[in-house]
Design a protein around this motif. Structure first.
Motif, mmCIF file in Angstrom:
data_model
loop_
_atom_site.group_PDB
_atom_site.id
_atom_site.type_symbol
_atom_site.label_atom_id
_atom_site.label_comp_id
_atom_site.label_asym_id
_atom_site.label_seq_id
_atom_site.Cartn_x
_atom_site.Cartn_y
_atom_site.Cartn_z
ATOM 1 N N ASP A 1 0.851 -1.191 0.000
ATOM 2 C CA ASP A 1 0.000 0.000 0.000
ATOM 3 C C ASP A 1 0.894 1.250 0.000
ATOM 4 N N ASN B 1 0.267 4.128 0.708
ATOM 5 C CA ASN B 1 -0.022 5.041 1.824
ATOM 6 C C ASN B 1 0.399 4.463 3.183
ATOM 7 N N LEU B 2 1.232 3.447 3.136
ATOM 8 C CA LEU B 2 1.710 2.813 4.369
ATOM 9 C C LEU B 2 2.315 3.850 5.315
ATOM 10 N N ARG C 1 0.794 -0.983 11.541
ATOM 11 C CA ARG C 1 0.563 -0.978 10.092
ATOM 12 C C ARG C 1 1.670 -1.746 9.363
ATOM 13 N N ALA D 1 1.342 -5.059 6.986
ATOM 14 C CA ALA D 1 1.894 -5.164 5.627
ATOM 15 C C ALA D 1 2.678 -6.465 5.476
ATOM 16 N N LYS E 1 0.245 -9.429 5.114
ATOM 17 C CA LYS E 1 -0.313 -9.544 3.761
ATOM 18 C C LYS E 1 0.732 -10.097 2.799
#
Lengths: 265, 524, 211
Positions: B192, B194-195, B201, B205, B208
Motif C-alpha cells: 500500500d 499510503n503505508l 501498520r 503489511a 499480507k
C-alpha cells in the motif's frame, strides 16, 4: 586490630592521598596500620590483557608480600584490585600450573577486604559522621564501579557510608550501574568505544549538578575525571576514602596537590 | 558408555561460515560509532528491553534458583553429550523423524539442498534460525536456484533491505520505524503506497506480504531452541505465528540444530521455558511455542528432517575454560545489557553471533587465529553486566579474559617484532615484580609532574597510550608516591577516636594526607 | 567414517578431561500454593495483559457465551471432539454461523480454513503465572493447523485445568503430543521493541474460562 594496607599501584603512584586517607580512617578508629613494602600491584592489568605469564610474576610478588602472619586483615581502597586478589590470583596460578601459589593466593585472597567492606562488615561503621567524624559540605554524586558492584557485591556499602557523612548532599546518578568505559587496556585498545561510554557517564554526572563524583576505584575515577577535564567541565572526582577522612577541623580540599582531573580553577 | 574416551585427544576441528569478524573490532566500531542514527536506534531499543527484562525477572521469587538449575542442567548435558545425542536420536527416529549429521557449514548446506531438491520445490519458507544464519544457508540455496523466504518480521526487514542481522533476537534492532517503512515501500511488491510508519501498520503489511507464501509453501526450514533427549521432542519459541505456519502447514520440514541444543529431559523444559522468554523479550511467556516429536499422522509435516550441526561446537567443547559458552540459549540478554554492544551494534562483531556471547562463541568455534576473531575478546570493558544477566550463568568476562590469553600466546608463538602492548606488559611485569622496583620507578614521578606543567594535566601521550589521551586528560602525578610518604613522613596517629566519636572531634588523625598536601598551598 | 561417527569421536576427544556431571539443584517452585480463585484471577490478569479477550462463565452457559461471541460470523471450524453441548445454541438457533467439523475422516484444506471466520477449541491446561494456554492436539483441540489459519481463535478452558506455575503444566502434558503453547494473540516487538498484537497467527484470541 592490625591491618595491612594494600595501596594498589595506581593509588601508590598517582593518588597517594587516597591511601593516606585510608590510613587516617583506620588509625582514627584505633587500629594499627602496616604497609608491607614488598607490595606492588595486583596484576589485573596483565590478567585482563591476556598476559598470564607476566601476571604470574606480579601475582607471586603480591602473595609473597601479603602471605605473612604479621597482620589480621588486609585492606585496599579499590573494588577491582580486591576482586583481582580474591578471584583472579588463583586462576592465574592454576593456569600456570603453580599449585603452591594457587593455595597461598587463596589464603591471601580470603584475608583481603575492600575498604567499605572492612568498614561496614568488620569494623561496624554505619554512621561516618558519628563514628569517623566525617564532614564534607559538598554536593556529591556517586558512581559504583563495576567490579565492586558485580564481583564483590558491595551493594550500597560505599554509598551508605557517603550518605552518612556530615554536611554532605548526595545526589543520585542516573544510570549509575552503567560502566564508565575504563576497562584497563580496553580504554586504549578500544579507545573510541571507551570514550563513547565515558561521554554518557560524564553527561549523567554533569546532569546531577554535583560538584564531584565519588567512587571506590581510582582507575575509574581517573578515567571519568580525565574525560570531564578534557570537556572543560568543572566537575571533579574524589575517592570516597578521602571524603570519609575529611573532618570539620581538617577539611579535605577538593583539589590538593594531586589536582583532581576536571577541578581546574 | 560411548563417551569413555581412550587415547590422546585429537586436535579440535574448527567451524566455518558466518562466524568471523572480517576486520578488527576497533576499526569496525569506528565506523558504526560514527552512525548517529544507529546509535540512537540502538540506545532506545536496548534501554527499552533492559527495563522490560528487569521488571519480569523481579516478579519471580525464585529467579536465582532457576538460573542455578539452568546452568547445572546445561553443564550436565555437555558432560554427557554423546549419550544425550544417542538418546535423542533414538527417540526422534522412532517416531518417524530422519536425522542427518553435518560436520560443518558446507556439509549442512549440502544436506539441506539435497533434501529440498528431492521435493522438487524451488521455494522454501524459513523460521528465524541462528544456525542457518551461521552456515550461510540462504546464500548457498540461492546459488543452487532455491529461494528462501525469511518470515520473521525482523528477518524479513533485513532480507528485503539486503542487509545483515545485527542482533540474534531482534535482527533489525538497528532500524527504526521510518527506515522500515522506507524499505517496505521500496522492496515489497504490491504494498500500500499510503503505508504509515506505525508498527501495527508495518506488521500488517508483512502479514499480507507473506500470507500467500505460507498457505502454499511445501517446504519449510527452521532452527530449534531445544531438543529433549528423553523424548526426542523439538521446540521452537516465537511470537508472530510465522513459526507455527512453517512448522505446521508444509509437507516437508527441515530443522537445523546445533548439537549443543539438547536438554536431558522433558521436565527440564520447565526451567528453560521460564528462563528464556523473560531473558529475551522481557515477557512472562512468548506468544507461541511449538513442540513436535518426529511425525504425527495427520497433523503437520509428514516429512520431518533434522540436521545435527557441529561446525566448531566440538572445538568449543574441547576448551575446558571456554566450553560453558555452549550453554548459551540465544536469549540475547547479554547484548541488551552490554555497554559496548549498545554503542557499536551487532555488525561490528562480523559474526552471526554478536555482543558478549558472540565475542567468546565466535573465536571458540573458529579458533582464535581465524580472520580477525582475535580482536573480539577485547571488545569488552569486562564490566560484568552480561554475566549478571545470563540466565544460564555463563561467566562471559572470565572466558573473554581466557581468550585474550589464547590470543597473546598465539601471537607469542609467531616470530615477530614485539608489539607496543608486549613492551608495556613486559615493562609493567618488571616494575610490579617487587616493591623496591616500583619504588625506583616512582622516584621519577616529579618528572611527570613537570611534564604536566601549569595546567596540571597531561593531554597527549605517545603510542598506544595515545588512545587514552584522545579523549581524556591524565592528572599530573604527585611529587612523591604513597610509599615514599609512608617511609619518610608517616607517624602512627596517637589521637585515636574510639568507636563512637562525636562529630567534629575527630582529632588530627586525618592530617595524615590532606593537611600535608594542603600545606603546600595548592588550594582550589 | 560417517559424519555421525566423526562428530561422536570429536565429542569424546573434547571431553577427554571427563568433566563432572553436576547434581541439578531444583530449589525453584514446582507446585502452587495459590487457591483456585487466585489462579483464575491471575490468569485473567495475565491474558488481558497480552490483549486477549477473557470471559469467565459458568460451565452451563458455555454455549450461550459462544453464541454471543459468534453472532455475526459466517462460518467456523471446530475439532471433532469438541463437547457437543458447547455448540448446542449454535446448532439450534437461527442466524448462527455454519460449523465445519475437522476430523480424521474429513480434514479441511488450508484454503478451506483460510475462508473461515474463527476456530473454537478446548485446551489441555493453562499456566496462570505466565498467562499460557496449552493445546496438545487432543480430540477437543484438533490438529495444529485448525487453530492457526483462522484469524480468530476462541478457546474454552475449564477452570479446573488452570495451574499456577509451568512445572505443574509440564507434569500434566505428554511430551510427544504435538503441542502449541499460546500466550495471547500473535505479536511482534521487532520494530523498536514496541509490542504490536496481530501478525501471522490469529489476531484475535478470546478465552472463555468455564467455572
Amino acid at each position: 586490630m592490625k591491618i595491612a594496607l594494600f595501596a594498589t599501584c595506581i593509588v601508590d603512584a598517582m593518588y597517594p592521598r587516597t591511601a593516606q586517607a585510608t590510613v587516617a580512617l583506620l588509625e582514627r578508629l584505633g587500629h594499627e596500620v602496616v604497609f608491607p613494602t614488598d607490595q606492588a600491584c595486583c596484576g589485573q592489568m596483565h590478567v585482563n590483557s591476556g598476559y598470564f605469564k607476566e601476571a604470574r610474576t606480579v601475582v607471586a610478588n603480591h602473595v609473597r608480600a601479603f602471605d605473612t602472619d604479621d597482620y589480621d586483615v588486609a585492606v585496599a581502597p579499590s573494588g577491582s584490585c580486591v576482586a583481582s586478589v580474591k578471584h583472579q590470583h588463583e586462576l592465574v596460578a592454576r593456569r600456570c600450573g603453580d599449585a603452591a601459589l594457587e593455595e597461598r593466593a587463596a589464603v591471601v585472597g580470603a584475608r583481603t577486604y575492600e575498604l567499605s567492606q572492612l568498614l561496614t562488615d568488620v569494623l561496624g561503621i554505619t554512621n561516618a559522621a558519628a563514628q569517623l567524624g566525617s564532614h564534607f559540605p559538598h554536593k556529591v554524586t556517586y558512581h559504583p564501579s563495576c567490579h565492586g558492584m558485580r564481583l564483590l557485591h558491595l551493594e550500597d556499602r560505599q554509598l551508605n557510608l557517603l550518605k552518612s557523612v556530615g554536611g554532605i548532599e548526595m545526589v543520585e546518578l542516573p544510570e549509575a550501574d552503567q560502566c564508565c568505559g575504563f576497562g584497563g587496556t580496553f580504554s586504549m585498545k578500544n579507545a573510541e568505544v571507551s570514550a563513547a561510554m565515558n561521554e554518557d557517564k560524564a553527561a549523567n554526572i554533569c546532569g546531577t549538578g554535583a560538584e564531584l563524583c565519588s567512587g571506590g576505584d581510582a582507575s575509574c575515577l581517573m578515567h571519568i575525571g580525565g574525560g570531564l577535564s578534557r570537556q572543560g567541565s568543572r566537575v571533579g572526582t574524589l575517592h570516597f576514602a578521602e571524603i570519609l577522612a575529611s573532618t570539620i577541623e581538617n577539611p579535605v580540599a577538593v583539589t590538593g596537590e594531586i589536582t583532581l582531573a576536571g577541578s581546574k580553577r | 558408555m560411548s563417551n569413555t574416551f581412550l587415547g590422546m585427544p585429537s586436535l579440535p576441528v574448527f567451524g566455518r561460515g558466518n562466524l568471523n569478524a572480517t576486520e578488527p573490532f576497533p576499526q569496525a566500531a569506528h565506523r558504526e560509532l560514527a552512525n548517529t542514527q544507529l546509535r540512537a536506534n540502538l540506545g532506545h531499543a536496548t534501554h527499552t528491553i533492559r527495563y522490560k527484562r528487569l521488571k519480569v525477572v523481579a516478579e519471580l521469587p525464585d529467579w536465582e534458583q532457576m538460573r542455578d538449575a539452568g546452568s547445572a542442567i546445561k553443564d550436565a548435558t555437555m558432560a554427557n553429550l554423546p549419550a544425550m545425542l544417542e538418546q535423542f536420536e533414538a527417540n526422534f527416529t522412532a517416531r518417524g523423524g530422519i536425522i542427518h549429521w553435518a560436520r560443518d557449514a558446507q556439509e549442512a548446506n549440502e544436506i539441506v539442498t539435497a533434501l529440498i531438491q528431492e521435493t522438487g520445490e524451488t521455494e522454501v519458507v524459513k523460521v528465524k534460525s541462528m544456525a542457518t544464519q551461521e552456515i550461510g544457508l540462504n546464500e548457498y540455496l540461492e546459488d543452487q536456484g532455491i529461494a528462501a523466504y525469511e518470515t520473521d518480521l525482523a528477518e524479513l526487514i533485513v532480507q528485503l533491505d539486503h542487509d545483515k542481522p545485527s542482533h540474534i533476537l531482534v535482527p533489525a534492532i538497528h532500524k527504526n520505524r521510518s527506515q522500515v517503512r522506507e524499505i517496505f515501500l521500496r522492496e515489497m511488491p504490491a504494498v500500500d503506497p499510503n503505508l504509515t510508519d506505525e508498527p501495527a501498520r508495518l506488521a500488517e503489511a508483512a502479514r499480507k506480504h507473506l500470507r500467500k507464501k505460507f498457505l502454499s509453501a511445501k517446504v519449510a526450514i527452521s532452527g530449534a531452541n531445544f531438543g529433549l533427549a528423553d523424548t526426542g521432542t523439538l521446540t521452537v519459541v516465537e511470537s508472530e505465528g510465522n513459526g507455527r505456519m512453517c512448522l505446521t502447514l508444509p509437507e516437508t520440514l527441515i530443522t537445523v540444530m546445533g548439537i549443543e541444543k539438547l536438554l536431558p529431559s522433558w521436565s527440564d523444559l520447565e526451567v528453560f521455558m521460564q528462563l528464556l522468554p523473560r531473558s529475551s523479550t522481557g515477557e512472562r511467556m512468548n506468544p507461541y511455542t511449538s513442540l513436535w516429536t518426529g511425525v504425527t499422522e495427520g497433523d503437520g509435516p509428514q516429512n520431518v528432517h533434522l540436521v545435527m550441526l557441529d561446525n566448531g561446537r566440538t572445538a568449543a567443547l574441547a576448551d575446558e575454560y571456554g566450553r560453558t559458552a555452549l550453554n548459551c540459549i540465544r536469549c540475547s540478554a547479554c547484548m541488551n545489557v552490554c555497554p559496548v554492544y549498545e554503542r557499536t551494534g551487532g555488525h561490528a562483531y562480523g559474526s552471526t553471533y554478536p555482543g558478549p556471547i558472540g565475542a567468546i562463541l565466535s573465536p571458540l568455534m573458529t579458533g582464535i587465529k581465524s580472520e580477525e576473531n582475535n580482536s573480539l575478546p577485547y571488545a569488552s570493558s569486562l564490566c560484568g553486566a552480561c554475566f549478571d544477566a545470563c540466565p544460564v550463568k555463563i561467566n562471559i568476562p572470565e572466558i573473554l579474559v581466557h581468550l585474550r590469553g589464547e590470543d597473546v600466546d598465539s601471537q607469542r608463538a609467531k616470530v615477530k617484532v614485539p608489539s607496543q602492548m608486549d613492551f608495556m606488559m613486559k615493562g609493567a611485569e618488571w616494575a610490579f615484580s617487587s616493591g623496591a622496583k616500583l619504588n625506583l620507578l616512582e622516584k621519577g614521578l616529579p618528572l611527570g609532574k613537570l611534564a604536566a606543567g601549569r595546567d596540571k594535566v597531561i593531554k597527549k601521550l605517545p603510542g598506544i597510550a595515545g588512545g587514552w589521551t584522545q579523549s581524556r586528560d591524565i592528572p599530573a602525578p604527585p611529587s612523591q608516591s604513597f610509599r615514599q610518604w609512608w617511609a619518610k613522613e608517616h607517624k602512627p596517629s596517637t589521637a585515636v577516636v574510639p568507636g563512637n566519636a562525636v562529630p567534629g572531634h575527630a582529632g588530627p588523625g586525618n592530617t595524615a594526607g590532606h593537611g600535608t598536601e594542603n600545606s603546600e598551598g595548592e588550594q582550589a | 567414517m560417517s559424519a555421525r561417527e566423526d562428530i561422536m569421536a570429536r565429542i569424546a576427544s573434547a571431553l577427554h578431561d571427563a568433566p563432572e556431571t553436576p547434581v541439578v539443584p531444583r530449589e525453584y517452585r514446582r507446585s502452587s500454593n495459590m487457591s483456585a480463585e487466585q489462579r483464575l484471577e491471575q490468569l485473567v490478569d495475565r491474558l488481558q495483559d497480552y490483549k486477549a479477550n477473557v470471559f469467565v462463565t459458568p460451565a452451563e452457559e458455555a454455549s450461550a457465551k459462544l453464541a454471543e461471541l459468534l453472532a455475526g460470523s459466517t462460518s467456523i471450524v471446530v475439532p471433532h471432539g469438541l463437547p457437543q453441548d458447547w455448540l448446542s445454541k449454535l446448532t439450534d438457533d437461527a442466524g448462527m454461523p455454519a460449523i465445519e467439523v475437522d476430523s480424521p475422516e474429513r480434514r479441511l484444506t488450508v484454503a478451506e480454513l483460510d475462508a473461515l471466520d474463527a476456530v473454537v477449541t478446548a485446551a489441555a491446561t493453562a499456566v496462570s503465572e505466565t498467562g499460557t494456554i496449552m493445546l496438545d492436539g487432543s480430540a477437543d483441540q484438533g490438529r495444529r493447523i485448525i487453530s492457526l489459519v483462522p484469524d480468530r481463535h476462541i478457546v474454552l478452558l475449564r477452570a479446573s485445568d488452570i495451574v499456577e506455575v509451568l512445572p505443574e503444566a509440564i507434569a500434566r502434558l505428554e511430551a510427544t503430543r504435538p503441542q502449541t503453547w499460546i500466550s495471547g494473540p500473535s505479536a511482534t516487538s521487532d520494530i523498536e521493541l514496541e509490542r504490536v498484537e496481530g501478525v501471522h497467527g490469529p489476531r484475535t484470541l478470546d478465552v472463555i474460562i468455564l467455572t
